[in-house]
Scaffold this motif. Structure first.
Motif, mmCIF file in Angstrom:
data_model
loop_
_atom_site.group_PDB
_atom_site.id
_atom_site.type_symbol
_atom_site.label_atom_id
_atom_site.label_comp_id
_atom_site.label_asym_id
_atom_site.label_seq_id
_atom_site.Cartn_x
_atom_site.Cartn_y
_atom_site.Cartn_z
ATOM 1 N N TRP A 149 0.809 -1.215 0.000
ATOM 2 C CA TRP A 149 0.000 0.000 0.000
ATOM 3 C C TRP A 149 0.845 1.269 0.000
ATOM 4 C CZ3 TRP A 149 -5.080 -0.905 -0.696
ATOM 5 C CH2 TRP A 149 -5.588 -2.144 -0.321
ATOM 6 N N VAL A 150 1.831 1.338 0.882
ATOM 7 C CA VAL A 150 2.566 2.581 1.101
ATOM 8 C C VAL A 150 3.608 2.842 0.018
ATOM 9 C CG1 VAL A 150 4.043 3.844 2.719
ATOM 10 C CG2 VAL A 150 2.173 2.435 3.586
ATOM 11 N N THR A 151 4.186 1.789 -0.538
ATOM 12 C CA THR A 151 5.249 1.959 -1.529
ATOM 13 C C THR A 151 4.741 1.898 -2.962
ATOM 14 O OG1 THR A 151 5.728 -0.419 -1.349
ATOM 15 C CG2 THR A 151 7.054 1.080 -0.005
ATOM 16 N N SER A 152 3.487 1.597 -3.150
ATOM 17 C CA SER A 152 2.913 1.553 -4.491
ATOM 18 C C SER A 152 2.444 2.946 -4.902
ATOM 19 C CB SER A 152 1.730 0.575 -4.536
ATOM 20 O OG SER A 152 1.010 0.708 -5.742
ATOM 21 N N PHE A 154 0.244 3.840 -7.060
ATOM 22 C CA PHE A 154 -1.204 3.913 -7.185
ATOM 23 C C PHE A 154 -1.895 3.830 -5.829
ATOM 24 C CE2 PHE A 154 -5.256 1.598 -7.461
ATOM 25 C CZ PHE A 154 -5.983 2.454 -8.268
ATOM 26 N N TRP A 155 -1.520 2.834 -5.031
ATOM 27 C CA TRP A 155 -2.265 2.565 -3.807
ATOM 28 C C TRP A 155 -2.008 3.580 -2.706
ATOM 29 C CZ3 TRP A 155 -6.378 -0.189 -4.041
ATOM 30 C CH2 TRP A 155 -6.481 -1.229 -4.961
ATOM 31 N N VAL A 156 -0.822 4.179 -2.667
ATOM 32 C CA VAL A 156 -0.579 5.162 -1.619
ATOM 33 C C VAL A 156 -1.476 6.385 -1.815
ATOM 34 C CG1 VAL A 156 1.288 6.429 -2.796
ATOM 35 C CG2 VAL A 156 1.247 6.299 -0.289
ATOM 36 N N ARG A 157 -1.766 6.717 -3.056
ATOM 37 C CA ARG A 157 -2.709 7.809 -3.321
ATOM 38 C C ARG A 157 -4.102 7.444 -2.818
ATOM 39 N NH1 ARG A 157 -0.864 8.198 -9.600
ATOM 40 N NH2 ARG A 157 1.036 9.451 -9.370
ATOM 41 N N ILE A 158 -4.498 6.194 -3.021
ATOM 42 C CA ILE A 158 -5.808 5.741 -2.568
ATOM 43 C C ILE A 158 -5.902 5.810 -1.046
ATOM 44 C CG2 ILE A 158 -7.432 3.817 -2.543
ATOM 45 C CD1 ILE A 158 -7.036 5.124 -5.288
ATOM 46 N N GLN A 233 2.947 13.176 4.694
ATOM 47 C CA GLN A 233 4.208 13.268 5.422
ATOM 48 C C GLN A 233 4.296 12.233 6.536
ATOM 49 O OE1 GLN A 233 5.254 14.537 8.596
ATOM 50 N NE2 GLN A 233 7.422 14.776 8.084
ATOM 51 N N VAL A 234 3.199 11.967 7.209
ATOM 52 C CA VAL A 234 3.191 10.975 8.289
ATOM 53 C C VAL A 234 3.152 9.562 7.718
ATOM 54 C CG1 VAL A 234 1.895 10.097 10.279
ATOM 55 C CG2 VAL A 234 2.107 12.567 9.906
ATOM 56 N N LEU A 235 2.404 9.368 6.643
ATOM 57 C CA LEU A 235 2.280 8.035 6.050
ATOM 58 C C LEU A 235 3.588 7.579 5.416
ATOM 59 C CD1 LEU A 235 0.020 5.884 5.626
ATOM 60 C CD2 LEU A 235 -0.300 6.842 3.338
ATOM 61 N N VAL A 236 4.283 8.505 4.741
ATOM 62 C CA VAL A 236 5.579 8.193 4.107
ATOM 63 C C VAL A 236 6.593 9.218 4.618
ATOM 64 C CG1 VAL A 236 6.756 7.708 1.936
ATOM 65 C CG2 VAL A 236 4.288 7.434 2.082
ATOM 66 N N PRO A 237 7.093 9.055 5.853
ATOM 67 C CA PRO A 237 7.941 10.087 6.456
ATOM 68 C C PRO A 237 9.308 10.223 5.820
ATOM 69 C CG PRO A 237 7.844 8.153 7.865
ATOM 70 C CD PRO A 237 6.862 7.921 6.747
ATOM 71 N N GLN A 238 9.841 9.156 5.237
ATOM 72 C CA GLN A 238 11.184 9.209 4.677
ATOM 73 C C GLN A 238 11.185 8.581 3.290
ATOM 74 O OE1 GLN A 238 13.670 7.175 7.471
ATOM 75 N NE2 GLN A 238 13.713 8.880 8.921
ATOM 76 N N GLY A 239 11.995 9.163 2.442
ATOM 77 C CA GLY A 239 12.174 8.591 1.111
ATOM 78 C C GLY A 239 11.028 8.845 0.156
ATOM 79 N N ALA A 240 10.142 9.784 0.475
ATOM 80 C CA ALA A 240 9.033 10.078 -0.434
ATOM 81 C C ALA A 240 9.558 10.802 -1.670
ATOM 82 C CB ALA A 240 7.983 10.931 0.266
ATOM 83 N N THR A 241 9.148 10.352 -2.825
ATOM 84 C CA THR A 241 9.535 10.989 -4.085
ATOM 85 C C THR A 241 8.278 11.272 -4.879
ATOM 86 O OG1 THR A 241 9.751 8.852 -5.223
ATOM 87 C CG2 THR A 241 11.717 9.734 -4.140
ATOM 88 N N PRO A 242 8.318 12.235 -5.804
ATOM 89 C CA PRO A 242 7.141 12.502 -6.620
ATOM 90 C C PRO A 242 6.656 11.269 -7.355
ATOM 91 C CG PRO A 242 8.739 14.264 -6.857
ATOM 92 C CD PRO A 242 9.406 13.186 -6.065
ATOM 93 N N GLU A 243 7.607 10.397 -7.791
ATOM 94 C CA GLU A 243 7.208 9.189 -8.499
ATOM 95 C C GLU A 243 6.491 8.212 -7.581
ATOM 96 O OE1 GLU A 243 10.190 10.476 -8.367
ATOM 97 O OE2 GLU A 243 10.952 10.866 -10.387
ATOM 98 N N GLY A 244 6.746 8.354 -6.253
ATOM 99 C CA GLY A 244 6.149 7.421 -5.305
ATOM 100 C C GLY A 244 4.679 7.637 -5.058
ATOM 101 N N GLY A 245 4.137 8.755 -5.490
ATOM 102 C CA GLY A 245 2.711 8.996 -5.373
ATOM 103 C C GLY A 245 2.300 9.776 -4.145
ATOM 104 N N ALA A 246 3.121 9.791 -3.084
ATOM 105 C CA ALA A 246 2.758 10.498 -1.854
ATOM 106 C C ALA A 246 3.258 11.931 -1.818
ATOM 107 C CB ALA A 246 3.291 9.745 -0.640
#
Length: 295
Positions: A149-152, A154-158, A233-246
């Motif tokens: 869910w968190v690293t996908s 598509f799904w992290v946006r959902i 920011q809380v769901l993906v606190p580290q390593g978030a990239t624009p490609e990651g969806g979050a």
């Protein structure tokens, strides 16, 4: 005596001055300073270096910024329109005569709105954990493959959209319910006498009568949806990239300004967000002013 009258004349301004002082410090000054920063390069410690329109030219060619806009718009669309539709249906159902304990239901639905965004996001993060979250446990119980869910992308946006739906569903339900109670009962009674079903009443009476309120909630939800930050920011606190969806626009702004210490470019991103919000607000104003009145 005249001096006392002069003093009394300024006393009311003394009592209201705290609001204006706080507004100048925490409201107007940041806006003006952000406008100045947008035309400068500054790391927060050294001297500002004037770059003119350089930050905005960089923004136009920034692929990561466009990806953050794409992420934000997808989260907004997925989280806003289903939420407003469900809120409208819930408000209509709560208003039905056979439904009891309406005040209790309103309090229950409104509770998520006053809950901490961070706490709610942590809870959803546990439910949609990649490893042993409740959602994946349920999928495995049904014989389906688990989802990252968190690293996908598509799904992290959902997941972020679901957080927004859960938090603001009750708030908009209360707004719609308040509008429904203002609709004259004569409309409903006449429709019932004509043999109209609840669906027909909802479609031909409730929705048309609530159009101004619906457009208001769309605008307010849009302004809030375009500023999504804490959830990502809380769901993906580290390593978030624009490609990651979050990586939303505000999250990208935060990383640029406070992680990379590029406050000038961060201010340019902030003003770009202001322009995007203004475009959506003007569109809503056009729909409210011309389309409804035209009908």
């Amino acid at each position: 005596m005249s001096k006392k009258k002069d003093i009394d004349k300024y006393v009311p301004y003394l009592f209201i001055s705290p609001f204006y002082i706080l507004f100048l410090i925490f409201g107007l000054f940041p806006i003006v300073f952000a406008g100045i920063l947008a035309f400068n390069k500054w790391d927060g410690l050294g001297e500002m270096r004037f770059v003119g329109w350089g930050n905005f030219i960089r923004l136009i060619h920034d692929a990561d910024f466009y990806l953050s806009v794409k992420n934000t718009l997808i989260i907004w669309a997925v989280g806003t329109f289903p939420m407003l539709f469900i809120a409208l249906v819930l408000a209509f159902m709560i208003n039905l005569k056979f439904v009891k304990h309406k005040e209790l239901l309103k309090a229950i639905f409104f509770l998520p709105n006053i809950t901490s965004v961070v706490a709610v996001t942590i809870l959803f993060g546990l439910i949609f954990s990649n490893l042993d979250g409740l959602a994946n446990s349920l999928l495995q119980f049904l014989g389906l493959a688990p989802i990252k869910w968190v690293t996908s992308t598509f799904w992290v946006r959902i997941v972020i959209a679901l957080i927004n739906i859960w938090m603001y569903l009750g708030y908009n339900t209360i707004i719609y319910l308040t509008g429904i109670t203002k609709i004259p009962n004569d409309y409903y009674e006449a429709a019932i006498m004509d043999g109209a079903t609840n669906f027909q009443i909802f479609r031909h009476i409730t929705i048309p009568q609530l159009k101004p309120i619906i457009l208001f909630t769309v605008m307010m939800s849009t302004i809030g949806g375009l500023q999504v930050f804490s959830e990502a920011q809380v769901l993906v606190p580290q390593g978030a990239t624009p490609e990651g969806g979050a990586m939303t626009i505000v999250y990208y702004l935060y990383n640029t300004a406070f992680s990379n210490n590029d406050y000038g470019y961060g201010s340019a991103i902030a003003w770009a967000l202001v322009i995007i919000i203004m475009i959506f607000s003007l569109l809503n104003w056009y729909l409210t002013t011309y389309r409804i009145k035209g009908e």
